[in-house]
Design a protein around this motif. Structure first.
Motif, PDB file in Angstrom:
ATOM      1  N   PHE A 256      -2.607   9.613   8.111  1.00 22.10           N
ATOM      2  CA  PHE A 256      -2.524   9.068   6.756  1.00 22.10           C
ATOM      3  C   PHE A 256      -3.634   8.048   6.492  1.00 22.10           C
ATOM      4  CE2 PHE A 256       1.841  10.216   7.941  1.00 22.10           C
ATOM      5  CZ  PHE A 256       2.224  10.986   6.859  1.00 22.10           C
ATOM      6  N   THR A 257      -3.986   7.928   5.241  1.00 26.97           N
ATOM      7  CA  THR A 257      -4.843   6.834   4.790  1.00 26.97           C
ATOM      8  C   THR A 257      -4.041   6.039   3.764  1.00 26.97           C
ATOM      9  OG1 THR A 257      -5.821   8.266   3.084  1.00 26.97           O
ATOM     10  CG2 THR A 257      -7.012   8.051   5.160  1.00 26.97           C
ATOM     11  N   GLU A 258      -4.250   4.728   3.745  1.00 24.30           N
ATOM     12  CA  GLU A 258      -3.492   3.874   2.836  1.00 24.30           C
ATOM     13  C   GLU A 258      -4.167   3.772   1.472  1.00 24.30           C
ATOM     14  OE1 GLU A 258      -2.039   0.202   4.411  1.00 24.30           O
ATOM     15  OE2 GLU A 258      -1.301   1.125   6.251  1.00 24.30           O
ATOM     16  N   ILE A 259      -3.347   3.685   0.440  1.00 25.20           N
ATOM     17  CA  ILE A 259      -3.842   3.577  -0.931  1.00 25.20           C
ATOM     18  C   ILE A 259      -3.463   2.202  -1.460  1.00 25.20           C
ATOM     19  CG2 ILE A 259      -3.891   4.645  -3.205  1.00 25.20           C
ATOM     20  CD1 ILE A 259      -2.421   7.044  -1.913  1.00 25.20           C
TER      21      ILE A 259
ATOM     22  N   ASN B 216       0.814  -1.216   0.000  1.00 24.60           N
ATOM     23  CA  ASN B 216       0.000   0.000   0.000  1.00 24.60           C
ATOM     24  C   ASN B 216       0.850   1.270   0.000  1.00 24.60           C
ATOM     25  OD1 ASN B 216      -2.315  -1.520   0.118  1.00 24.60           O
ATOM     26  ND2 ASN B 216      -2.727  -1.140   2.276  1.00 24.60           N
ATOM     27  N   GLY B 217       0.330   2.278  -0.690  1.00 28.69           N
ATOM     28  CA  GLY B 217       0.921   3.599  -0.591  1.00 28.69           C
ATOM     29  C   GLY B 217       0.209   4.353   0.520  1.00 28.69           C
ATOM     30  N   ARG B 218       0.427   5.646   0.598  1.00 24.01           N
ATOM     31  CA  ARG B 218      -0.269   6.434   1.606  1.00 24.01           C
ATOM     32  C   ARG B 218      -0.462   7.861   1.114  1.00 24.01           C
ATOM     33  NH1 ARG B 218       4.447   7.709   6.209  1.00 24.01           N
ATOM     34  NH2 ARG B 218       5.372   9.448   5.068  1.00 24.01           N
ATOM     35  N   GLU B 219      -1.503   8.499   1.642  1.00 23.53           N
ATOM     36  CA  GLU B 219      -1.732   9.906   1.373  1.00 23.53           C
ATOM     37  C   GLU B 219      -2.188  10.584   2.658  1.00 23.53           C
ATOM     38  OE1 GLU B 219      -4.689  10.165  -1.619  1.00 23.53           O
ATOM     39  OE2 GLU B 219      -6.290   9.304  -0.379  1.00 23.53           O
TER      40      GLU B 219
ATOM     41  N   SER C 217       0.926  -9.364   3.369  1.00 22.78           N
ATOM     42  CA  SER C 217      -0.147  -8.377   3.394  1.00 22.78           C
ATOM     43  C   SER C 217       0.337  -7.065   2.765  1.00 22.78           C
ATOM     44  CB  SER C 217      -0.574  -8.126   4.836  1.00 22.78           C
ATOM     45  OG  SER C 217      -1.316  -6.936   4.951  1.00 22.78           O
ATOM     46  N   GLU C 218      -0.590  -6.357   2.129  1.00 23.47           N
ATOM     47  CA  GLU C 218      -0.260  -5.065   1.525  1.00 23.47           C
ATOM     48  C   GLU C 218      -0.232  -3.936   2.552  1.00 23.47           C
ATOM     49  OE1 GLU C 218      -2.309  -6.132  -2.794  1.00 23.47           O
ATOM     50  OE2 GLU C 218      -3.361  -4.835  -1.375  1.00 23.47           O
ATOM     51  N   GLU C 219      -0.648  -4.215   3.780  1.00 24.12           N
ATOM     52  CA  GLU C 219      -0.686  -3.179   4.801  1.00 24.12           C
ATOM     53  C   GLU C 219       0.703  -2.638   5.097  1.00 24.12           C
ATOM     54  OE1 GLU C 219      -2.662  -4.506   8.301  1.00 24.12           O
ATOM     55  OE2 GLU C 219      -4.520  -5.006   7.243  1.00 24.12           O
TER      56      GLU C 219
END
Length: 314
Positions: free
Chosen positions: A101-104, A75-78, A309-311
């Motif tokens: 942040f929220t994950e993308i 995951n990315g983040r914004e 996991s993508e987390e």
């Protein structure tokens, strides 16, 4: 008298607004909708917007690498502008430690890839996993489990079916101690030499035995000695299982000294590494120091599922 009635009406209206969740929610929404105009004129709000791109990270798609085969996504983040503003507004100054942040999520996930072995996690993820293959070595398991508990670390034990059949209580203890279990075949054959039907039998039988002993379904398969062929990977996929290998080998079956084992691992370990080990005397005596040194490199230790996991791990 009219003034008294007017006051009573206002009070009743106020009571309805507070007690009625629908009215209350509507009023709350109206108040929130008026906030952006206030926030947009706030220098703090503008500062968060201006600095946000500096802290944003693009997600990484899962991919098939030429050398490492299947690599999971990450995951990315914004920056969550509104939540960050709320977090900082009491002091009114920009503070990167209070950014929210929220994950993308990536567009391509591990499950989107064709069946392929996995040798490591995403190289951007500061985490490693321990793969402990168990077909023997009962005398060292208790010591290793105690060390893992003391260090507050969960790992993945890959159990041979025949071993699990003979040691159901030990298999259950591994699970109740907070660890993940995977499939390590039934009788430790050379999977590369097996027909599809024989490979299917090895995997299915072990799945059934492990689930009966622990109550857990296996989603990971680790072929004995890392021997497989393309058909082996496809057979595992029939059971909705992915095949995992390793990035770093402790070679603990050669009975290295603790210093030798630790040096070997620490010279190679990095983001996404999967470390292969067994319940041996060498590993049992090395485990505590090894975990400590890995943590000192700011690498989290987890299960294969956690690593895949993508987390994000920050």
């Amino acid at each position: 008298m009219k003034k008294v009635y007017f006051i009573i009406i206002i009070c009743v209206a106020g009571w309805i607004a507070v007690s009625n969740p629908f009215v209350s929610k509507y009023l709350s929404f109206k108040m929130e909708s008026s906030l952006p105009a206030v926030k947009e004129s706030d220098p703090l709000y503008q500062s968060i917007i201006k600095n946000a791109p500096t802290y944003e990270i693009s997600p990484k798609d899962a991919t098939i690498d030429r050398v490492w085969k299947a690599i999971p996504g990450y995951n990315g983040r914004e920056v969550d502008i509104a939540a960050s503003y709320k977090n900082m507004k009491s002091k009114g100054v920009f503070n990167e430690k209070k950014l929210v942040f929220t994950e993308i999520k990536p567009k391509v996930h591990l499950n989107d890839l064709p069946p392929s072995p996995i040798y490591k996690g995403n190289p951007d993820k500061p985490m490693v996993a321990f793969i402990i293959n168990v077909a023997w070595g009962n005398e060292y398991l208790s010591e290793m489990l105690a060390t893992l508990k003391r260090q507050n670390v969960s790992v993945s034990f890959f159990l041979e079916g025949n071993w699990t059949k003979k040691n159901p209580e030990l298999a259950k203890l591994i699970v109740t101690s907070g660890h993940e279990v995977g499939n390590h075949s039934y009788s430790h054959p050379d999977m590369k030499q097996l027909t599809a039907s024989r490979a299917r039998e090895q995997i299915q039988k072990t799945n059934e035995i492990i689930e009966a002993a622990t109550g857990k379904k296996c989603i990971w398969f680790a072929p004995p000695s890392g021997s497989y062929r393309d058909e082996t990977i496809k057979v595992a996929a029939e059971f909705k299982m992915k095949t995992v290998m390793w990035t770093v080998d402790t070679v603990d079956w050669r009975k290295p000294s603790p210093d030798q084992l630790i040096s070997r691992v620490m010279s190679k370990i990095d983001n996404g590494s999967m470390v292969l080990m067994h319940p041996t005397e060498s590993t049992a005596k090395s485990l505590d120091r090894l975990i400590t040194q890995i943590k000192q490199k700011n690498l989290k230790i987890g299960t294969v599922s956690e690593l895949m996991s993508e987390e994000r791990v920050e």
